[in-house]
Design an enzyme around this catalytic site. Structure first.
Site, mmCIF file in Angstrom:
data_model
loop_
_atom_site.group_PDB
_atom_site.id
_atom_site.type_symbol
_atom_site.label_atom_id
_atom_site.label_comp_id
_atom_site.label_asym_id
_atom_site.label_seq_id
_atom_site.Cartn_x
_atom_site.Cartn_y
_atom_site.Cartn_z
ATOM 1 N N ASP A 284 0.781 -1.098 0.038
ATOM 2 C CA ASP A 284 -0.048 0.114 -0.100
ATOM 3 C C ASP A 284 0.964 1.202 0.050
ATOM 4 O O ASP A 284 0.603 2.180 0.574
ATOM 5 C CB ASP A 284 -1.095 0.008 1.184
ATOM 6 C CG ASP A 284 -2.219 1.039 1.057
ATOM 7 O OD1 ASP A 284 -2.362 1.588 -0.247
ATOM 8 O OD2 ASP A 284 -2.902 1.099 2.132
ATOM 9 N N ALA A 318 -2.768 7.176 5.602
ATOM 10 C CA ALA A 318 -2.945 7.491 4.168
ATOM 11 C C ALA A 318 -1.878 6.606 3.459
ATOM 12 O O ALA A 318 -0.852 7.100 3.090
ATOM 13 C CB ALA A 318 -2.769 8.903 3.973
HETATM 14 ZN ZN LIG Z 1 -7.125 1.607 0.776
#
Ligand SMILES: [Zn+2]
Length: 390
Positions: A284, A318
C-alpha cells in the site's frame, strides 16, 4: 544478451528449497536451475556468486500507489519509471498500479497513461532495474463513504457496470483488480461483470455485515483489500465482513505488514485462521516510499509523513511507506517461517493474478525476477526480467 549464472547457498523457489543451487538466466528468462553438482554451465557465462545468501523470486505487490516521490495517478512515463525503479531496489519486480479515488475523467486520463507504459514494457526487454507493471488495481470509486479511509468523499461513486466499463476501456483492458464495497447498491452486478471479464473482484473499504460480504463472495469476489483496515470491525455477535473473509478459504486477504496498520497479533489471527496459503503481503506504498519524511501527494490530496508513517490532514493513515522486503522481515519477526513469508510475497499474489508460472516463482521458463537476501533478510541484489544483478 549474455548468459548469467547465479550461485546461491540457498534457493527458495519458493515452494521448494535447493541448497547450493545455480540459476541460469538467458535474456529475460530462467533457462536452467538446479543443485550445483547437476548443472553444466556454458563456458562464457557471467557468474554472480551469492555465497551465504538466499535467492528468492522477485516480490509481487498487488497494492501500491507510488514510490520515489511519485504517484501512479500522475500516469506519465517519467513518474512511472521512478516508481518502478525505486521499488525494484527493495526487491519488488512486479506490481499492480493502484489508483486512488478521483473524478472519473481524471482517473481515465491516469489509466490511459499507465496502460501505455505497460504496453511499452511488454514490448521491450528491460535495460535497467525496474519492476514490471502487470496491470491496474482500481481502489475506488466503488467504495463505502463510512469506510473510505482517506479516499476523497466527493468522488466516491455507486457501483456501476457502465462506469466500470469506461475505466476498463481507458486502461486498455489492463485492470486486474477492482475494489468494491459489497453493501452498496449495484455491487453484486459489478462483481459479476468483473468476474466475467476475468478481473479479480475484491472486497474492501466496506461496512458490510456478514451476510452482505457472503453475498459478494457468492457473486464471485475472491480477494480482500488491506484486511482489517477500512473494514467494519469483527464483533463476536456481529462478525461482519472480517468474519466472512476469515472463514472462507477461497478468499485471499492482503495485509499491510508494517506493524502500524495492523498489530502483529492481528496478523497472527489472520494467518492462524486462514492458513499461510491465502494471505498476501502488500505495501500500500505511496509516493513517500523510499523518500525522507515530508509532504507528498496521494492522488489529489496532500499527505504528511513523519517517522515513515503517512497521514492525511485529519490524521488518518494514508497508505504506507512500506516496502515488500520490510514486510517479509516483519512477518518473520512475528514468527512466520521464512519460506511462508516469501510465498506470501511472491507465488501467492502471482496466483491470484493468474500469472503463476511466469511471475513469483523460480522455474525454467519463468521471468528472471530474482532477489538475493542476506542472512538478516536485507536485499543484496535484484534482477528484473534479466536486468540488474551481475
Ligand atoms: Zn485503501
Amino acid at each position: 544478451m549474455p548468459t548469467t549464472a547465479i550461485h546461491a547457498s540457498r534457493i527458495l523457489t519458493p515452494d521448494d528449497e535447493i541448497s547450493d543451487g545455480v540459476i541460469v538466466v538467458e535474456g529475460s528468462r530462467i533457462a536452467a536451475m538446479g543443485h550445483r553438482d547437476e548443472m553444466r554451465l556454458p563456458a562464457d557465462c557471467i557468474d554472480f556468486v551469492a555465497t551465504g545468501m538466499t535467492v528468492v523470486p522477485g516480490f509481487v505487490d498487488v497494492h501500491i500507489h507510488g514510490a520515489g516521490g511519485h504517484d501512479v495517478m500522475e500516469g506519465d512515463a517519467r513518474a512511472l519509471d521512478r516508481i518502478t525503479s525505486t521499488v525494484a531496489r527493495h526487491g519488488t519486480t512486479s506490481m499492480v498500479a493502484t489508483t486512488v479515488t478521483a473524478p472519473i475523467d481524471e482517473t481515465c486520463r491516469s489509466l490511459q497513461g499507465i496502460a501505455s507504459y505497460i504496453r511499452a514494457q511488454e514490448k521491450a526487454e528491460p535495460d535497467h532495474l525496474c519492476a514490471e507493471i502487470l496491470g491496474v488495481h482500481l481502489e475506488g470509486p466503488f467504495i463505502s463513504k463510512a469506510r473510505r479511509g482517506v479516499h476523497p468523499p466527493d468522488s466516491l461513486a455507486r457501483p456501476s457496470v457502465e462506469t466500470f466499463g469506461k475505466l476498463v476501456e481507458a486502461a486498455d483492458h489492463l485492470v486486474k483488480i477492482v475494489t468494491v464495497a459489497p453493501e452498496l447498491p449495484g455491487a453484486l452486478e459489478l462483481i459479476a461483470a468483473a468476474v466475467a471479464a476475468k478481473i479479480v473482484a475484491a472486497i474492501g473499504h466496506t461496512d458490510a455485515d456478514y451476510d452482505q460480504a457472503r453475498a459478494a463472495i457468492h457473486a464471485g469476489a475472491r480477494h480482500a483489500v488491506h484486511m482489517y483496515n477500512a473494514m467494519r470491525p469483527f464483533e463476536h455477535r456481529d462478525p461482519g465482513v472480517v468474519g466472512a473473509i476469515l472463514t472462507d478459504p477461497e478468499v485471499t486477504a492482503e495485509v499491510i505488514a508494517d506493524l502500524v496498520h495492523v498489530a502483529g497479533p492481528a496478523i497472527q489471527v489472520l494467518m492462524g485462521t486462514k492458513g499461510f496459503d491465502t494471505v498476501l503481503l502488500v505495501s500500500d506504498g505511496i509516493a513517500a516510499t523510499g523518500m525522507p519524511d515530508g509532504n507528498y501527494r496521494l492522488g489529489n490530496f496532500e499527505v504528511s509523513v513523519k517517522d515513515g508513517v503517512a497521514r492525511n490532514s485529519e490524521g488518518k493513515l494514508a497508505g504506507s511507506t512500506l516496502t515488500m522486503d520490510r514486510a517479509v522481515r516483519n512477518v518473520v519477526s512475528i514468527g512466520v517461517p521464512l519460506q511462508d513469508a516469501v510465498r506470501m510475497a511472491t507465488v501467492l499474489p502471482a496466483r491470484r493474478l493468474g500469472v503463476a508460472g511466469k511471475k513469483g516463482i523460480i522455474a525454467i521458463g519463468a521471468d528472471a525476477d530474482l532477489v538475493a537476501l542476506t542472512s538478516d533478510l536485507r536485499v543484496a541484489g535484484v534482477m528484473t526480467r534479466g536486468a540488474g544483478l551481475a
